[in-house]
Design an enzyme around this catalytic site. Structure first.
Site, PDB file in Angstrom:
ATOM      1  N   LYS A 129     -39.632 -18.702-133.774  1.00  0.00           N
ATOM      2  CA  LYS A 129     -38.488 -18.605-133.737  1.00  0.00           C
ATOM      3  C   LYS A 129     -38.824 -16.930-134.990  1.00  0.00           C
ATOM      4  O   LYS A 129     -39.834 -16.527-135.049  1.00  0.00           O
ATOM      5  CB  LYS A 129     -38.458 -18.945-134.753  1.00  0.00           C
ATOM      6  CG  LYS A 129     -36.807 -19.262-135.489  1.00  0.00           C
ATOM      7  CD  LYS A 129     -35.982 -19.698-134.464  1.00  0.00           C
ATOM      8  CE  LYS A 129     -34.457 -19.648-134.991  1.00  0.00           C
ATOM      9  NZ  LYS A 129     -33.914 -20.544-133.716  1.00  0.00           N
ATOM     10  N   ASP A 169     -29.631 -16.395-132.979  1.00  0.00           N
ATOM     11  CA  ASP A 169     -29.442 -17.710-133.529  1.00  0.00           C
ATOM     12  C   ASP A 169     -27.884 -17.233-135.055  1.00  0.00           C
ATOM     13  O   ASP A 169     -27.535 -16.647-134.954  1.00  0.00           O
ATOM     14  CB  ASP A 169     -31.085 -17.830-134.509  1.00  0.00           C
ATOM     15  CG  ASP A 169     -30.684 -18.762-135.409  1.00  0.00           C
ATOM     16  OD1 ASP A 169     -30.630 -20.575-134.637  1.00  0.00           O
ATOM     17  OD2 ASP A 169     -30.642 -19.228-136.224  1.00  0.00           O
TER      18      ASP A 169
HETATM   19  P1  NDP Z   1     -23.291 -17.838-135.856  1.00  0.00           P
HETATM   20  O1  NDP Z   1     -23.532 -16.639-136.812  1.00  0.00           O
HETATM   21  O2  NDP Z   1     -22.866 -17.310-134.660  1.00  0.00           O
HETATM   22  O3  NDP Z   1     -23.036 -18.600-136.977  1.00  0.00           O
HETATM   23  C1  NDP Z   1     -22.907 -20.129-137.847  1.00  0.00           C
HETATM   24  C2  NDP Z   1     -21.820 -19.991-138.968  1.00  0.00           C
HETATM   25  O4  NDP Z   1     -22.232 -21.045-140.172  1.00  0.00           O
HETATM   26  C3  NDP Z   1     -21.030 -20.006-139.710  1.00  0.00           C
HETATM   27  O5  NDP Z   1     -20.238 -19.559-139.598  1.00  0.00           O
HETATM   28  C4  NDP Z   1     -21.531 -18.739-140.679  1.00  0.00           C
HETATM   29  O6  NDP Z   1     -20.395 -18.967-141.652  1.00  0.00           O
HETATM   30  C5  NDP Z   1     -22.400 -21.113-141.013  1.00  0.00           C
HETATM   31  N1  NDP Z   1     -23.234 -20.703-142.172  1.00  0.00           N
HETATM   32  C6  NDP Z   1     -24.043 -20.034-141.766  1.00  0.00           C
HETATM   33  N2  NDP Z   1     -25.193 -19.862-143.001  1.00  0.00           N
HETATM   34  C7  NDP Z   1     -23.920 -21.046-144.014  1.00  0.00           C
HETATM   35  C8  NDP Z   1     -25.088 -21.850-144.980  1.00  0.00           C
HETATM   36  N3  NDP Z   1     -25.898 -21.119-146.309  1.00  0.00           N
HETATM   37  N4  NDP Z   1     -24.035 -22.333-145.902  1.00  0.00           N
HETATM   38  C9  NDP Z   1     -22.602 -22.415-145.257  1.00  0.00           C
HETATM   39  N5  NDP Z   1     -22.592 -21.856-144.089  1.00  0.00           N
HETATM   40  C10 NDP Z   1     -22.919 -20.934-143.581  1.00  0.00           C
HETATM   41  O7  NDP Z   1     -24.659 -19.177-136.252  1.00  0.00           O
HETATM   42  P2  NDP Z   1     -25.107 -19.724-134.779  1.00  0.00           P
HETATM   43  O8  NDP Z   1     -24.085 -20.819-134.617  1.00  0.00           O
HETATM   44  O9  NDP Z   1     -26.072 -19.836-133.569  1.00  0.00           O
HETATM   45  O10 NDP Z   1     -25.944 -21.114-135.152  1.00  0.00           O
HETATM   46  C11 NDP Z   1     -25.608 -22.142-136.540  1.00  0.00           C
HETATM   47  C12 NDP Z   1     -26.492 -23.434-136.426  1.00  0.00           C
HETATM   48  O11 NDP Z   1     -26.799 -23.757-135.504  1.00  0.00           O
HETATM   49  C13 NDP Z   1     -28.229 -22.881-137.398  1.00  0.00           C
HETATM   50  O12 NDP Z   1     -28.552 -23.662-137.805  1.00  0.00           O
HETATM   51  C14 NDP Z   1     -29.238 -22.184-135.831  1.00  0.00           C
HETATM   52  O13 NDP Z   1     -30.210 -22.048-136.615  1.00  0.00           O
HETATM   53  C15 NDP Z   1     -28.067 -23.312-134.758  1.00  0.00           C
HETATM   54  N6  NDP Z   1     -28.839 -23.299-133.353  1.00  0.00           N
HETATM   55  C16 NDP Z   1     -28.199 -21.972-133.108  1.00  0.00           C
HETATM   56  C17 NDP Z   1     -27.961 -21.978-131.767  1.00  0.00           C
HETATM   57  C18 NDP Z   1     -27.557 -20.673-130.574  1.00  0.00           C
HETATM   58  O14 NDP Z   1     -27.809 -20.436-129.538  1.00  0.00           O
HETATM   59  N7  NDP Z   1     -26.570 -19.704-131.497  1.00  0.00           N
HETATM   60  C19 NDP Z   1     -29.188 -22.645-130.219  1.00  0.00           C
HETATM   61  C20 NDP Z   1     -29.412 -24.184-131.978  1.00  0.00           C
HETATM   62  C21 NDP Z   1     -29.172 -24.060-132.608  1.00  0.00           C
HETATM   63  P3  NDP Z   1     -20.028 -16.996-142.278  1.00  0.00           P
HETATM   64  O15 NDP Z   1     -19.852 -16.446-141.092  1.00  0.00           O
HETATM   65  O16 NDP Z   1     -19.795 -17.253-143.688  1.00  0.00           O
HETATM   66  O17 NDP Z   1     -21.937 -16.975-142.496  1.00  0.00           O
HETATM   67  O1  2IT Z   2     -32.513 -23.069-132.745  1.00  0.00           O
HETATM   68  C1  2IT Z   2     -32.139 -22.552-131.066  1.00  0.00           C
HETATM   69  O2  2IT Z   2     -32.675 -22.961-130.315  1.00  0.00           O
HETATM   70  C2  2IT Z   2     -31.776 -21.208-130.600  1.00  0.00           C
HETATM   71  N1  2IT Z   2     -31.317 -20.200-132.064  1.00  0.00           N
HETATM   72  C3  2IT Z   2     -31.922 -20.796-129.426  1.00  0.00           C
HETATM   73  C4  2IT Z   2     -33.256 -20.579-129.275  1.00  0.00           C
HETATM   74  C5  2IT Z   2     -32.638 -19.951-127.328  1.00  0.00           C
HETATM   75  O3  2IT Z   2     -33.795 -18.924-127.455  1.00  0.00           O
HETATM   76  O4  2IT Z   2     -32.646 -19.759-126.476  1.00  0.00           O
END
Ligand code: NDP
Ligand code: 2IT
Length: 448
Positions: A129, A169
């Site tokens: 990561k 992420d």
């Molecule tokens: P994005 O940046 O697309 O979206 C993040 C969302 O969460 C936004 O709505 C953001 O609000 C909100 N957010 C972020 N930080 C905070 C905080 N400290 N408090 C409250 N709200 C918050 O990210 P993802 O959707 O990709 O990721 C979301 C979660 O999913 C993370 O935990 C990530 O690690 C996990 N994840 C992502 C994967 C992927 O493929 N993208 C795969 C597996 C897990 P704002 O816009 O106001 O910051």
């Molecule tokens: O938390 C996660 O699994 C991710 N942000 C996706 C990682 C990836 O390599 O697609």
């Protein structure tokens, strides 16, 4: 919860002493060691051969300066990180997070969890990561581009399609991956699959954008159906409005549920008519605006500042899809009191240990992140396969693979829990099933 094994207890104490002031990393390790106590009791060789001690120590941590020039001509300096945690079963694989809260402890907790998650997908990917304390919010396109180029100008030395394959992420989506890939290609003079989540015109996979949210719902659907429930007719609350939240909302709705709330870091909207996802996509994916703007388009919808109270909205299924520790013990109690029967983690470690304990004690079905959100990285691995083959699969083909992977994953986690006497405990089952494959590879290599 206590770790029921003296050796692992001592190991946990050493992890805390050797990694001071990294509470998120401690939390992630503690949860896994609790689950693994019965495994090391049955297999003392994992302790004797040093597997447990190696598992909690990253193979390598890269920490670097990221200087860039803002639109006013001022030099800004951020920190970049890449934690290459474990490569026992494949090249390091895991996302990059750009958020002001990023420091070494966050990247280590995420990298540690990624080891088990990636193993659970059944695909050959190790755990890693990375990220930066850069805040993309309020930055111009040019600033984001220059930051990404500077970040990659250092990172490219340490990654490669057979070494380490980053992805997105929080704060890193298609736009950022484009800038990062363009700079990597220029520096290396190679076109390869070094990043996933790429655009469709330059090696991306169909369905990667949707994969984490869709996979979350496929996993939850398996869990619900095994317990005589389903999404059909259910009321759902989703936190976040980013990549994971948006596609979780889309799939939950397709499966017959009504999503009534979503949020961002400033607050949440409650729409009793069901969330208008096209509007969310327009506001978030296209215009990069705040979710508060939603209420101006839908008079019946209410906006509330602050994130905590979203869990007080009555629902049957809760999908926390924003960030770590966003759902605490008090929130869990509110969900239970309102009749919530399932929680599936789309974000990484969104529920605090107190929340997980409360939900499990109340027999709320609980799908832990490592299993439930593994569809994103699994589809990243499918993107790597397509890049290696120099070939593309259709959306339907990738989606079919994703569905099968999430179903297999549910079965493996359930069976592992049952085998070690913890039937129905998917936290334990996911940790154990993810661990065993990695640990057996580590045993095979000897002390390396
Ligand atoms: P994005 O940046 O697309 O979206 C993040 C969302 O969460 C936004 O709505 C953001 O609000 C909100 N957010 C972020 N930080 C905070 C905080 N400290 N408090 C409250 N709200 C918050 O990210 P993802 O959707 O990709 O990721 C979301 C979660 O999913 C993370 O935990 C990530 O690690 C996990 N994840 C992502 C994967 C992927 O493929 N993208 C795969 C597996 C897990 P704002 O816009 O106001 O910051
Ligand atoms: O938390 C996660 O699994 C991710 N942000 C996706 C990682 C990836 O390599 O697609």
């Amino acid at each position: 919860m206590m770790i029921q094994d003296a050796y692992l207890n001592g190991l946990m104490e050493r992890v805390i002493a050797r990694n001071p002031a990294e509470p998120e990393f401690h939390q992630a390790v503690q949860e896994v060691l609790v689950s693994l106590a019965p495994v090391v009791e049955a297999h003392p060789e994992y302790i004797k051969e040093g597997v447990m001690d190696c598992l909690v120590e990253p193979e390598r941590i890269i920490k670097f300066r990221v200087p860039w020039v803002d639109d006013a001509g001022v030099v800004r300096v951020n920190r970049g990180f890449r934690v290459q945690f474990n490569s026992a079963i494949g090249p390091y694989k895991g996302g990059l997070r750009f958020h002001p809260s990023v420091y070494e402890g966050i990247v280590k907790f995420l990298g540690f969890e990624q080891i088990f998650k990636n193993s659970l997908t059944g695909l050959p990917i190790g755990g890693g990561k990375g990220g930066s304390d850069f805040d993309p919010k309020g930055k111009s396109e040019g600033e984001v581009m220059r930051f990404c180029q500077s970040f990659m100008t250092e990172l490219f030395k340490y990654i490669g399609p057979d070494t380490d394959v980053p992805a997105g992420d929080i704060g890193v989506g298609g736009r950022e991956i484009g800038y990062l890939f363009g700079q990597y290609k220029r520096l290396r003079n190679e076109f390869n699959g070094v990043l996933t989540g790429k655009g469709l015109s330059y090696g991306g996979s169909l369905a990667r954008t949707e994969a984490t949210g869709y996979g979350l719902c496929y996993f939850a659907d398996n869990m619900l159906k095994a317990n005589g429930r389903s999404f059909e007719g259910a009321t759902v609350v989703i936190s976040g409005s980013g990549n994971v939240a948006i596609y979780a909302c889309q799939k939950a709705t397709q499966l017959g549920a009504k999503v009534v709330a979503m949020s961002d870091s400033n607050g949440y909207i409650y729409d009793p008519d069901g969330i208008d996802l096209d509007l969310i996509k327009q506001l978030k994916e296209v215009e990069r605006k705040r979710i508060s703007e939603y209420a101006a388009h839908h008079p019946k919808a209410q906006y509330h500042a602050g994130c905590r109270d979203i869990w007080k909205i009555p629902c049957h299924i809760a999908l926390p899809c924003a960030t770590q520790n966003e759902l605490d013990g008090e929130a869990a109690k509110a969900l239970i009191a309102n009749g919530c029967y399932a929680v599936a983690e789309g974000a990484n470690m969104p529920c605090t240990p107190e929340a997980v304990d409360a939900l499990q004690a109340a027999s709320v079905l609980f799908a832990p992140a490592k299993a439930a959100n593994a569809g994103g990285v699994a589809t990243s691995a499918l993107e790597m396969s397509q890049n290696s083959m120099r070939f593309y699969w259709t959306f339907e083909e990738v989606d079919e693979h994703l569905k099968r992977i999430m179903t297999d994953l549910y079965q493996n986690a359930s069976q592992a829990a049952a085998k070690y006497g913890m039937e129905g405990n998917l936290v334990a089952g996911a940790n154990i099933a993810g661990f065993l494959k990695v640990a057996d590879a580590m045993l095979a290599y000897g002390v390396v």
